[in-house]
Design a protein around this motif. Structure first.
Motif, mmCIF file in Angstrom:
data_model
loop_
_atom_site.group_PDB
_atom_site.id
_atom_site.type_symbol
_atom_site.label_atom_id
_atom_site.label_comp_id
_atom_site.label_asym_id
_atom_site.label_seq_id
_atom_site.Cartn_x
_atom_site.Cartn_y
_atom_site.Cartn_z
ATOM 1 N N GLY A 218 76.616 -48.461 52.339
ATOM 2 C CA GLY A 218 75.903 -47.340 52.935
ATOM 3 C C GLY A 218 75.112 -47.738 54.159
ATOM 4 N N ARG A 221 75.981 -46.285 57.551
ATOM 5 C CA ARG A 221 75.831 -44.860 57.875
ATOM 6 C C ARG A 221 74.479 -44.277 57.480
ATOM 7 N N ASP A 222 73.724 -44.950 56.612
ATOM 8 C CA ASP A 222 72.457 -44.425 56.098
ATOM 9 C C ASP A 222 71.307 -45.285 56.616
ATOM 10 N N GLU A 225 69.388 -47.233 53.898
ATOM 11 C CA GLU A 225 70.146 -48.377 53.388
ATOM 12 C C GLU A 225 70.200 -49.504 54.423
#
Length: 323
Positions: A218, A221-222, A225
């Motif tokens: 993740g 993209r996060d 994270e």
């Protein structure tokens, strides 16, 4: 075998809609998924050992520090720290400018990234209906050219914050107050193979994001994270100028950080703070404005939680990197 097959199916490096497989090489996404599978298998082989070691170290730190800083008629002098307070000033430097400075420094002298770290950290232990805190502790991990290494964990005295309790010498030794709660020596050839991020980091910022995502899915993209992955990575590696530049570039582009102002951290260092508010916590990243080094990361609560006696603004954890 069933476990391995389940893991392979879960990783799904070759989705059904990707066309005929034959003998063609994996694409970038397939390679990333397989790397995650391999890393996950390594983690599962060592997680029980690591979890037991951390639990023992934490319990030992609490007991050791209680004996160190409390007398027969007193309670342990363990208290939650006050959150860092940044202040806007005319000397503030933007994250993009810090990243530019870091890239310029790396162009002059790329240096090298060293396996191992020297950190001081603290976290809030949550227990329903009780005020629960853990003691600050300092950890020094070093690896040598032959793959041998050492680990030293020292419980620090919260009555005297803001100074290291480990002298990073040969051999490392404790200084000031503090109580050794764990000391390990590793034979040649180990070279951190049982750690996350056991492979050296890649040379480019774009590749670094995927590298972090292998051990922290993740992170590609996060933003939350990604910040967690950066914290974990910096517990394994001490980055050189090139990797510092890659990290600051990644943080400036993908971490969703906003400027918060200048701050003096718990070790007395001046830094530039940037924050991101996520679900339940606010993360503050403190950078050296001159070279982009990550000095600190701090998490604070964003709302009251009466069950765990946590109030908005309380420090949940912090990490200060000393090298």
């Amino acid at each position: 075998m069933t476990d391995e097959l389940d893991l392979l199916r879960g990783a799904n490096p070759v989705p059904a809609d990707s066309g005929r497989w034959r003998d063609r090489p994996l694409d970038a996404e397939g390679e990333r998924r397989l790397r995650q599978l391999v890393a996950g298998a390594r983690r599962r082989r060592t997680v029980r050992r690591v979890a037991v070691g951390v639990a023992m170290a934490t319990a030992g730190a609490v007991v050791a520090l209680a004996l160190t800083v409390s007398g027969p008629a007193s309670s342990p002098a363990v208290a939650a720290p006050v959150a860092l307070r940044p202040h806007a000033s005319s000397a503030d430097v933007s994250l993009a400018e810090i990243a530019r400075r870091a890239r310029a420094a790396a162009a002059d002298e790329p240096g090298r990234t060293v396996r191992g770290s020297h950190v001081q950290d603290w976290s809030l232990g949550l227990e329903s209906g009780k005020d629960a805190v853990t003691v600050p502790q300092e950890t020094l991990t070093r690896w040598n050219a032959d793959g041998s290494g050492s680990l030293l964990v020292v419980a620090t005295d919260p009555r005297h914050p803001g100074r290291p309790v480990i002298d990073d010498g040969v051999p490392p030794r404790t200084v000031h107050d503090g109580k050794v709660v764990r000391r390990e020596s590793y034979p040649p050839g180990i070279d951190g193979a049982n750690e996350s991020f056991f492979e050296p980091p890649p040379a480019r910022a774009a590749e670094l994001r995927d590298y972090l995502a292998v051990w922290r899915p993740g992170a590609e993209r996060d933003p939350d994270e990604l910040l967690a992955a950066v914290r974990e990575f910096l517990r394994v590696w001490t980055p050189g100028p090139r990797e510092i530049a890659n990290l600051t570039t990644l943080l400036s582009r993908d971490a969703g950080l906003r400027p918060a102002g200048r701050v003096t951290d718990r070790m007395g260092r001046e830094g530039q703070a940037f924050v991101r508010t996520g679900d339940g916590a606010r993360v503050m990243v403190v950078l050296d404005p001159d070279d982009g080094r990550v000095l600190d990361m701090e998490e604070t609560g964003v709302r009251d939680d009466p069950e765990y006696r946590v109030k908005a603004g309380d420090v949940l954890s912090y990490t200060a990197w000393l090298s």
